[in-house]
Scaffold this motif. Structure first.
Motif, PDB file in Angstrom:
ATOM      1  N   ASN A 171      50.478 -17.700  17.471  1.00  0.00           N
ATOM      2  CA  ASN A 171      50.095 -19.130  16.935  1.00  0.00           C
ATOM      3  C   ASN A 171      48.671 -19.002  16.472  1.00  0.00           C
ATOM      4  O   ASN A 171      48.325 -19.380  15.633  1.00  0.00           O
ATOM      5  CB  ASN A 171      50.186 -19.806  18.346  1.00  0.00           C
ATOM      6  CG  ASN A 171      50.867 -21.115  18.356  1.00  0.00           C
ATOM      7  OD1 ASN A 171      51.044 -21.571  17.214  1.00  0.00           O
ATOM      8  ND2 ASN A 171      51.586 -21.486  19.344  1.00  0.00           N
ATOM      9  N   ALA A 172      48.044 -18.067  17.122  1.00  0.00           N
ATOM     10  CA  ALA A 172      46.711 -17.883  16.879  1.00  0.00           C
ATOM     11  C   ALA A 172      46.542 -17.256  15.503  1.00  0.00           C
ATOM     12  O   ALA A 172      45.894 -17.600  14.494  1.00  0.00           O
ATOM     13  CB  ALA A 172      45.868 -16.974  17.589  1.00  0.00           C
ATOM     14  N   LYS A 173      47.568 -16.504  15.043  1.00  0.00           N
ATOM     15  CA  LYS A 173      47.719 -15.826  13.717  1.00  0.00           C
ATOM     16  C   LYS A 173      48.087 -16.937  12.624  1.00  0.00           C
ATOM     17  O   LYS A 173      48.122 -16.717  11.379  1.00  0.00           O
ATOM     18  CB  LYS A 173      48.477 -14.635  13.759  1.00  0.00           C
ATOM     19  CG  LYS A 173      48.073 -13.585  14.585  1.00  0.00           C
ATOM     20  CD  LYS A 173      47.016 -12.620  13.550  1.00  0.00           C
ATOM     21  CE  LYS A 173      46.497 -11.453  14.477  1.00  0.00           C
ATOM     22  NZ  LYS A 173      45.766 -10.868  13.533  1.00  0.00           N
ATOM     23  N   GLY A 174      48.551 -18.027  13.389  1.00  0.00           N
ATOM     24  CA  GLY A 174      49.035 -19.116  12.411  1.00  0.00           C
ATOM     25  C   GLY A 174      50.379 -19.015  11.921  1.00  0.00           C
ATOM     26  O   GLY A 174      51.080 -19.522  10.887  1.00  0.00           O
ATOM     27  N   LEU A 175      51.135 -18.112  12.869  1.00  0.00           N
ATOM     28  CA  LEU A 175      52.767 -18.030  12.527  1.00  0.00           C
ATOM     29  C   LEU A 175      53.482 -18.772  13.304  1.00  0.00           C
ATOM     30  O   LEU A 175      53.265 -18.743  14.418  1.00  0.00           O
ATOM     31  CB  LEU A 175      52.891 -16.550  12.544  1.00  0.00           C
ATOM     32  CG  LEU A 175      52.184 -15.456  11.600  1.00  0.00           C
ATOM     33  CD1 LEU A 175      52.562 -13.964  11.899  1.00  0.00           C
ATOM     34  CD2 LEU A 175      52.582 -15.632  10.161  1.00  0.00           C
ATOM     35  N   LEU A 204      46.943 -10.390   9.030  1.00  0.00           N
ATOM     36  CA  LEU A 204      47.165  -8.793   9.328  1.00  0.00           C
ATOM     37  C   LEU A 204      47.756  -8.685  10.698  1.00  0.00           C
ATOM     38  O   LEU A 204      47.224  -9.308  11.817  1.00  0.00           O
ATOM     39  CB  LEU A 204      45.669  -8.164   9.355  1.00  0.00           C
ATOM     40  CG  LEU A 204      45.872  -6.891   9.697  1.00  0.00           C
ATOM     41  CD1 LEU A 204      46.384  -6.144   8.545  1.00  0.00           C
ATOM     42  CD2 LEU A 204      44.453  -6.270  10.217  1.00  0.00           C
ATOM     43  N   LEU A 205      48.841  -8.004  10.913  1.00  0.00           N
ATOM     44  CA  LEU A 205      49.444  -7.830  12.217  1.00  0.00           C
ATOM     45  C   LEU A 205      49.520  -6.368  12.586  1.00  0.00           C
ATOM     46  O   LEU A 205      49.887  -5.486  11.557  1.00  0.00           O
ATOM     47  CB  LEU A 205      50.798  -8.485  12.300  1.00  0.00           C
ATOM     48  CG  LEU A 205      51.200  -9.936  11.713  1.00  0.00           C
ATOM     49  CD1 LEU A 205      52.576 -10.237  11.886  1.00  0.00           C
ATOM     50  CD2 LEU A 205      50.320 -10.516  13.231  1.00  0.00           C
ATOM     51  N   THR A 206      49.195  -5.758  13.797  1.00  0.00           N
ATOM     52  CA  THR A 206      49.325  -4.522  14.022  1.00  0.00           C
ATOM     53  C   THR A 206      51.008  -4.065  14.179  1.00  0.00           C
ATOM     54  O   THR A 206      51.879  -5.298  14.129  1.00  0.00           O
ATOM     55  CB  THR A 206      48.859  -4.237  15.619  1.00  0.00           C
ATOM     56  OG1 THR A 206      49.663  -4.742  16.396  1.00  0.00           O
ATOM     57  CG2 THR A 206      47.445  -4.763  15.468  1.00  0.00           C
ATOM     58  N   HIS A 207      51.384  -2.961  14.210  1.00  0.00           N
ATOM     59  CA  HIS A 207      52.647  -2.622  14.116  1.00  0.00           C
ATOM     60  C   HIS A 207      53.414  -3.091  15.423  1.00  0.00           C
ATOM     61  O   HIS A 207      54.406  -3.389  15.355  1.00  0.00           O
ATOM     62  CB  HIS A 207      52.733  -0.870  14.323  1.00  0.00           C
ATOM     63  CG  HIS A 207      54.080  -0.424  14.307  1.00  0.00           C
ATOM     64  ND1 HIS A 207      54.926  -0.356  13.279  1.00  0.00           N
ATOM     65  CD2 HIS A 207      54.756   0.116  15.330  1.00  0.00           C
ATOM     66  CE1 HIS A 207      56.013   0.082  13.565  1.00  0.00           C
ATOM     67  NE2 HIS A 207      55.839   0.497  14.780  1.00  0.00           N
ATOM     68  N   GLN A 208      52.743  -3.003  16.447  1.00  0.00           N
ATOM     69  CA  GLN A 208      53.284  -3.362  17.749  1.00  0.00           C
ATOM     70  C   GLN A 208      53.640  -4.632  17.717  1.00  0.00           C
ATOM     71  O   GLN A 208      54.682  -5.351  18.405  1.00  0.00           O
ATOM     72  CB  GLN A 208      51.975  -3.121  18.848  1.00  0.00           C
ATOM     73  CG  GLN A 208      52.324  -2.901  20.350  1.00  0.00           C
ATOM     74  CD  GLN A 208      51.087  -3.306  21.259  1.00  0.00           C
ATOM     75  OE1 GLN A 208      51.171  -4.298  22.054  1.00  0.00           O
ATOM     76  NE2 GLN A 208      50.207  -2.243  20.999  1.00  0.00           N
ATOM     77  N   VAL A 209      53.019  -5.668  17.167  1.00  0.00           N
ATOM     78  CA  VAL A 209      53.116  -7.044  16.973  1.00  0.00           C
ATOM     79  C   VAL A 209      54.417  -7.172  15.801  1.00  0.00           C
ATOM     80  O   VAL A 209      55.396  -8.224  16.087  1.00  0.00           O
ATOM     81  CB  VAL A 209      51.978  -7.979  16.326  1.00  0.00           C
ATOM     82  CG1 VAL A 209      52.571  -9.366  16.360  1.00  0.00           C
ATOM     83  CG2 VAL A 209      51.129  -8.007  17.830  1.00  0.00           C
TER      84      VAL A 209
END
Lengths: 222, 222
Positions: A171-175, A204-209
């Motif tokens: 959500n914070a990332k806007g997704l 930008l997303l980390t691999h983990q996410v």
DNA sequence: TTAAAAAGTTAGACTATTCTAACAAATTAA
DNA sequence: TTAATTTGTTAGAATAGTCTAACTTTTTAA
């Protein structure tokens, strides 16, 4: 209505006939731990009920009606498993046998509440699809966002985690589920990905996410 | 292990024999919507299993073993009802039929998790006691704090609400389950009560709060 | 205190599931 | 391509639960 026993037969027929469209009496008997003659007479019964199409010495196939019933049972089973894990915090290994019992509970409300509480999941954490209440299965090919090729555009279909913190992060990332994203770049070093979002922003997303996000490819490069 | 059918018989026998210690075939038949001869043969079976003591033309009584089984079923039913209401937020009126099915689920874990999630409730919101996992029932006479006579001392046994906001409120007032309180004064005008607490402090609760607190009288005035 | 009424029991039958024994069809392999 | 193997089917029996019909005991009440 089907009895609990009939439901178990139907579920197994569905599972075993997925690949070829049919099952043989011997396979079903082995799967259910029941002798062949018992399976044989149950098939006669289910054929009378128009749940299976069955001719002696031929394979067993579910009718449309039978498929619908199978999907409904599978839906209940997978919802129950997910519920037991996510809401009741039981371990995946201990959940199957309980779901096996809960799937036979006759109550629309019970399942629709689970569905709501789980935010209408399309997949269970194994990645198995959960049929919706109309028996519709999300068949589109899914990939983890961490495996999406650069340049492809895909729609966010589901997330592997349902924890609030994870959803908050997205959500914070806007997704949001349903959003279209294009994979602009994947960093070889740490596997993080840069997405182009409909909002025009780059995310930008980390691999983990990224690996916890399931997407369906909607457009390929031409 | 008992079958689902046997469990239903046992539960009904328990309920109907609570007052006098025994039930008659006719009563049981009426309660279960089953004909007398069917009840009769089931009683023979349960007698063989040492679940009931039964002599022809005499009343039916549960043995110790039978009582234990009945309490276990009742525990599962009441836990399930509470769970459906508190956790799944279903309405009281729609919960009974589902609990009727869930009570037969065979899984210690399933029930112990419910128990934990509900904070080991001693009563369901109807005020009916929930037997603990040893079949022990909290039999002490309970009263709502709003009905406790002035001057009496009682122990807080349970609360009718399990909502966080309610528990927070009690916490803020310095009250916990297990605490002893003496009712100093009840205001006739609004039903609010003043308590003397072990902490020596006086605590004022509104009627609305007091009526949701169940207490057991421990000392009476001499 | 005896004759209805109520309660309980027996006998026999039926459905759902399952099994074993024996036979039949299909497949496989020499 | 025939004999062995695998698969499937029939027949008949068993158990759990239930029912109806036809008694038998007990209770109740005139």
């Amino acid at each position: 209505m089907d009895s609990l026993t009939e439901e178990n037969y139907i579920k197994s027929i569905y599972a075993l006939s997925l690949a070829t469209g049919e099952v043989f009496v011997s396979e079903l008997a082995k799967k259910l731990n029941i002798k062949q003659p018992s399976v044989n007479s149950m098939m006669k019964r289910l054929a009378t009920k128009k749940v299976v199409a069955y001719a002696p010495y031929k394979g067993i196939r579910l009718t449309e009606k039978g498929k619908k019933e199978a999907l409904s049972i599978i839906r209940r089973h997978r919802l129950a498993e997910l519920f037991l894990v996510k809401v009741m915090e039981l371990g995946w290994e201990e959940v199957h046998d309980i779901a096996e019992q809960l799937e036979h509970v006759d109550s629309k409300r019970f399942y629709s509440r689970m569905d709501e509480m789980l935010h209408f999941p399309k997949f269970d954490p194994h990645g198995e699809p959960i049929p919706d209440s109309n028996g519709k299965i999300y068949t589109q090919k899914r990939t983890s966002l961490s495996d999406l090729a650069e340049g492809l555009t895909a729609t966010i279909a589901a997330v592997g985690e349902d924890e609030k913190s994870f959803l908050d992060h997205l959500n914070a990332k806007g997704l949001q589920i349903g959003d279209a994203v294009t994979l602009k770049k994947r960093e070889p070093f740490d596997g993080s990905v840069t997405l182009q979002h409909k909002s025009k922003k780059e995310i930008l997303l980390t691999h983990q996410v990224a690996e916890r996000i399931w997407v369906e490819v909607t457009f390929t490069r031409s």
